[in-house]
Each structure stands twice: as structure tokens, then as C-alpha cells.
Motif scaffolding. Structure first.
Motif, PDB file in Angstrom:
ATOM      1  N   ILE A 127     -23.960  14.128  67.044  1.00 37.13           N
ATOM      2  CA  ILE A 127     -24.393  12.847  66.503  1.00 37.13           C
ATOM      3  C   ILE A 127     -23.539  11.766  67.165  1.00 37.13           C
ATOM      4  O   ILE A 127     -22.313  11.885  67.220  1.00 37.13           O
ATOM      5  CB  ILE A 127     -24.205  12.817  64.970  1.00 37.13           C
ATOM      6  N   LEU A 128     -24.189  10.724  67.679  1.00 35.75           N
ATOM      7  CA  LEU A 128     -23.467   9.591  68.250  1.00 35.75           C
ATOM      8  C   LEU A 128     -23.469   8.453  67.244  1.00 35.75           C
ATOM      9  O   LEU A 128     -24.510   8.126  66.677  1.00 35.75           O
ATOM     10  CB  LEU A 128     -24.123   9.109  69.542  1.00 35.75           C
ATOM     11  N   ILE A 129     -22.304   7.852  67.034  1.00 34.25           N
ATOM     12  CA  ILE A 129     -22.177   6.676  66.187  1.00 34.25           C
ATOM     13  C   ILE A 129     -21.720   5.549  67.094  1.00 34.25           C
ATOM     14  O   ILE A 129     -20.641   5.616  67.685  1.00 34.25           O
ATOM     15  CB  ILE A 129     -21.174   6.874  65.031  1.00 34.25           C
ATOM     16  N   LEU A 130     -22.562   4.530  67.241  1.00 33.75           N
ATOM     17  CA  LEU A 130     -22.259   3.379  68.086  1.00 33.75           C
ATOM     18  C   LEU A 130     -21.936   2.199  67.192  1.00 33.75           C
ATOM     19  O   LEU A 130     -22.635   1.944  66.205  1.00 33.75           O
ATOM     20  CB  LEU A 130     -23.452   3.016  68.966  1.00 33.75           C
ATOM     21  N   GLU A 131     -20.873   1.477  67.538  1.00 35.83           N
ATOM     22  CA  GLU A 131     -20.501   0.278  66.790  1.00 35.83           C
ATOM     23  C   GLU A 131     -20.274  -0.849  67.773  1.00 35.83           C
ATOM     24  O   GLU A 131     -19.532  -0.700  68.739  1.00 35.83           O
ATOM     25  CB  GLU A 131     -19.235   0.515  65.965  1.00 35.83           C
ATOM     26  N   GLY A 132     -20.931  -1.976  67.541  1.00 31.66           N
ATOM     27  CA  GLY A 132     -20.781  -3.149  68.392  1.00 31.66           C
ATOM     28  C   GLY A 132     -20.364  -4.350  67.564  1.00 31.66           C
ATOM     29  O   GLY A 132     -20.811  -4.498  66.417  1.00 31.66           O
ATOM     30  N   VAL A 133     -19.515  -5.211  68.141  1.00 27.57           N
ATOM     31  CA  VAL A 133     -19.056  -6.407  67.439  1.00 27.57           C
ATOM     32  C   VAL A 133     -18.694  -7.488  68.464  1.00 27.57           C
ATOM     33  O   VAL A 133     -18.134  -7.185  69.518  1.00 27.57           O
ATOM     34  CB  VAL A 133     -17.846  -6.088  66.506  1.00 27.57           C
ATOM     35  N   VAL A 134     -19.039  -8.735  68.159  1.00 31.62           N
ATOM     36  CA  VAL A 134     -18.666  -9.858  69.016  1.00 31.62           C
ATOM     37  C   VAL A 134     -17.170 -10.096  68.844  1.00 31.62           C
ATOM     38  O   VAL A 134     -16.675 -10.233  67.725  1.00 31.62           O
ATOM     39  CB  VAL A 134     -19.474 -11.129  68.663  1.00 31.62           C
ATOM     40  N   ILE A 135     -16.447 -10.117  69.985  1.00 31.85           N
ATOM     41  CA  ILE A 135     -14.985 -10.261  69.924  1.00 31.85           C
ATOM     42  C   ILE A 135     -14.473 -11.579  70.474  1.00 31.85           C
ATOM     43  O   ILE A 135     -13.337 -11.963  70.212  1.00 31.85           O
ATOM     44  CB  ILE A 135     -14.287  -9.087  70.642  1.00 31.85           C
ATOM     45  N   SER A 136     -15.293 -12.295  71.262  1.00 31.19           N
ATOM     46  CA  SER A 136     -14.916 -13.626  71.726  1.00 31.19           C
ATOM     47  C   SER A 136     -16.180 -14.337  72.189  1.00 31.19           C
ATOM     48  O   SER A 136     -17.212 -13.699  72.431  1.00 31.19           O
ATOM     49  CB  SER A 136     -13.872 -13.571  72.848  1.00 31.19           C
ATOM     50  N   THR A 137     -16.077 -15.649  72.298  1.00 34.79           N
ATOM     51  CA  THR A 137     -17.234 -16.440  72.721  1.00 34.79           C
ATOM     52  C   THR A 137     -16.812 -17.501  73.722  1.00 34.79           C
ATOM     53  O   THR A 137     -15.661 -17.936  73.743  1.00 34.79           O
ATOM     54  CB  THR A 137     -17.908 -17.140  71.520  1.00 34.79           C
ATOM     55  N   GLY A 138     -17.782 -17.904  74.524  1.00 34.97           N
ATOM     56  CA  GLY A 138     -17.643 -19.070  75.381  1.00 34.97           C
ATOM     57  C   GLY A 138     -18.601 -20.127  74.849  1.00 34.97           C
ATOM     58  O   GLY A 138     -18.946 -20.113  73.659  1.00 34.97           O
ATOM     59  N   ARG A 139     -19.075 -20.997  75.720  1.00 39.23           N
ATOM     60  CA  ARG A 139     -20.007 -22.028  75.264  1.00 39.23           C
ATOM     61  C   ARG A 139     -21.358 -21.417  74.885  1.00 39.23           C
ATOM     62  O   ARG A 139     -21.916 -21.707  73.831  1.00 39.23           O
ATOM     63  CB  ARG A 139     -20.198 -23.101  76.341  1.00 39.23           C
ATOM     64  N   THR A 140     -21.877 -20.538  75.767  1.00 39.29           N
ATOM     65  CA  THR A 140     -23.170 -19.889  75.513  1.00 39.29           C
ATOM     66  C   THR A 140     -23.064 -18.364  75.557  1.00 39.29           C
ATOM     67  O   THR A 140     -24.042 -17.669  75.342  1.00 39.29           O
ATOM     68  CB  THR A 140     -24.228 -20.329  76.548  1.00 39.29           C
ATOM     69  N   SER A 141     -21.866 -17.872  75.849  1.00 39.53           N
ATOM     70  CA  SER A 141     -21.686 -16.425  76.041  1.00 39.53           C
ATOM     71  C   SER A 141     -20.895 -15.797  74.905  1.00 39.53           C
ATOM     72  O   SER A 141     -20.159 -16.476  74.190  1.00 39.53           O
ATOM     73  CB  SER A 141     -20.973 -16.147  77.367  1.00 39.53           C
ATOM     74  N   MET A 142     -21.072 -14.491  74.778  1.00 43.03           N
ATOM     75  CA  MET A 142     -20.364 -13.715  73.770  1.00 43.03           C
ATOM     76  C   MET A 142     -19.906 -12.419  74.411  1.00 43.03           C
ATOM     77  O   MET A 142     -20.690 -11.745  75.074  1.00 43.03           O
ATOM     78  CB  MET A 142     -21.297 -13.377  72.601  1.00 43.03           C
ATOM     79  N   GLU A 143     -18.639 -12.077  74.209  1.00 38.05           N
ATOM     80  CA  GLU A 143     -18.137 -10.769  74.608  1.00 38.05           C
ATOM     81  C   GLU A 143     -18.373  -9.823  73.445  1.00 38.05           C
ATOM     82  O   GLU A 143     -18.053 -10.151  72.301  1.00 38.05           O
ATOM     83  CB  GLU A 143     -16.634 -10.820  74.868  1.00 38.05           C
ATOM     84  N   VAL A 144     -18.916  -8.661  73.739  1.00 39.37           N
ATOM     85  CA  VAL A 144     -19.193  -7.673  72.704  1.00 39.37           C
ATOM     86  C   VAL A 144     -18.449  -6.387  73.050  1.00 39.37           C
ATOM     87  O   VAL A 144     -18.543  -5.882  74.168  1.00 39.37           O
ATOM     88  CB  VAL A 144     -20.703  -7.383  72.580  1.00 39.37           C
ATOM     89  N   TYR A 145     -17.693  -5.892  72.086  1.00 44.67           N
ATOM     90  CA  TYR A 145     -16.991  -4.623  72.232  1.00 44.67           C
ATOM     91  C   TYR A 145     -17.859  -3.546  71.592  1.00 44.67           C
ATOM     92  O   TYR A 145     -18.335  -3.707  70.469  1.00 44.67           O
ATOM     93  CB  TYR A 145     -15.630  -4.679  71.541  1.00 44.67           C
ATOM     94  N   VAL A 146     -18.061  -2.459  72.337  1.00 42.07           N
ATOM     95  CA  VAL A 146     -18.845  -1.338  71.817  1.00 42.07           C
ATOM     96  C   VAL A 146     -17.999  -0.081  71.893  1.00 42.07           C
ATOM     97  O   VAL A 146     -17.382   0.211  72.926  1.00 42.07           O
ATOM     98  CB  VAL A 146     -20.156  -1.142  72.613  1.00 42.07           C
ATOM     99  N   LYS A 147     -17.983   0.658  70.784  1.00 37.70           N
ATOM    100  CA  LYS A 147     -17.302   1.949  70.737  1.00 37.70           C
ATOM    101  C   LYS A 147     -18.340   2.998  70.368  1.00 37.70           C
ATOM    102  O   LYS A 147     -19.141   2.801  69.452  1.00 37.70           O
ATOM    103  CB  LYS A 147     -16.180   1.924  69.699  1.00 37.70           C
ATOM    104  N   VAL A 148     -18.323   4.108  71.110  1.00 37.99           N
ATOM    105  CA  VAL A 148     -19.232   5.213  70.832  1.00 37.99           C
ATOM    106  C   VAL A 148     -18.395   6.407  70.415  1.00 37.99           C
ATOM    107  O   VAL A 148     -17.472   6.810  71.132  1.00 37.99           O
ATOM    108  CB  VAL A 148     -20.078   5.578  72.076  1.00 37.99           C
ATOM    109  N   GLU A 149     -18.713   6.944  69.251  1.00 38.18           N
ATOM    110  CA  GLU A 149     -18.042   8.150  68.775  1.00 38.18           C
ATOM    111  C   GLU A 149     -19.056   9.282  68.695  1.00 38.18           C
ATOM    112  O   GLU A 149     -20.241   9.050  68.439  1.00 38.18           O
ATOM    113  CB  GLU A 149     -17.430   7.931  67.394  1.00 38.18           C
TER     114      GLU A 149
END
Length: 156
Positions: A73-95
């Protein structure tokens, strides 16, 4: 947009079953399949944060740490960790969770940059993000270095 949204607004969790069509001859999941899952969850997290459609601008880092096998079973978790003016960095961890033992192992981590776009496909401003967990705060603090590295490589 000066408003900062808590990171938890974007947090998204998906669960997937590793099936035979998604695996190689050794019974482990294809890296490309994992990348598709990562891109999808990053987009969903960024859409939840921005309330807009998003496009993938870059995949900064992908670390394949271990593999998952048929029946895992794969559990994926994503969350926005920083932003720019129109951009977003997203961190994803897969377990990977073993069905029999319930043991979880981190198989993959990734950082993607998503850009919010309006209905005409034009980049549109996004709110800032307020990291909540220690991991999010650490990733937030190192965001500027990642942005500088991305810009450096985009010039090559």
C-alpha cells in the motif's frame, strides 16, 4: 496577496495499491508510475492552497529511497511548503505500508513547483503559506536556496 494560509489547508493524503500492471519484471513499482502519483498529489495540494488550476513548473528533487512491491500500500502526502508570487513549492512524501506487518517505510520524497493559472492560462497570484510542523518549517527556511538553484539551472 499578503494573507498567509496554514499549510494544513493544502495537506492532501492519497492511498494507492501497488498492482501488477504498475510493476516491472521484479515485481517492484515503476519509478514513472510513482512520479505520476507524485505530480497528481502535488497538483491537488497546490489547487487546494491557491483555489486555482495549476501547472507543474519543475520537479526539483526526487529521491527514490526504497521500492514498493505488488500488494504493498502506498500512502502519498503532499503539502505546500513555500510560495512565490504565483508559484507554490509542494513537498511530497511517499510511504510504503506492508499489508501483513503494517510497517511503513518512506520510499520517495520530492519537491515540485506548481504555478497557479487563471481560466486563460495566465499565472495568477497566490497567498503565502504558514508552515506548521517542524518539517514544514525546515523546508520553508530552505526555500530561497532551492529557488536560487532552480533559477541557476534554468539559465543553462
Amino acid at each position: 496577496m499578503g494573507e498567509k494560509l496554514p499549510a494544513s489547508i493544502s495537506r492532501t493524503i492519497q492511498t494507492k495499491l501497488v498492482l501488477p500492471p504498475n510493476t516491472n519484471h521484479m515485481g517492484t513499482i515503476f519509478g514513472g508510475t510513482v512520479l505520476a502519483y507524485i505530480d497528481e498529489i502535488a497538483a491537488i495540494a497546490a489547487m487546494k492552497h491557491s483555489k486555482n488550476v495549476v501547472v507543474t513548473a519543475s520537479i526539483d528533487t526526487v529521491n527514490f529511497l526504497s521500492s514498493a512491491r505488488v500488494g504493498d500500500i502506498l500512502i502519498l502526502e503532499g503539502v505546500v511548503i513555500s510560495t512565490g508570487r504565483t508559484s507554490m513549492e509542494v513537498y511530497v512524501k511517499v510511504e510504503c505500508q506492508n499489508l501483513e506487518t503494517r510497517e511503513r517505510t518512506t520510499t520517495t520524497t520530492a519537491i515540485l513547483t506548481m504555478v497557479a493559472v487563471n481560466s486563460d492560462g495566465v499565472p495568477t497570484p497566490v497567498c503565502g503559506v504558514a508552515p506548521e510542523t517542524e518539517e514544514e518549517k525546515s523546508l520553508f527556511r530552505s526555500a530561497q536556496k532551492r529557488k536560487e538553484r532552480r533559477l541557476k539551472f534554468s539559465e543553462l
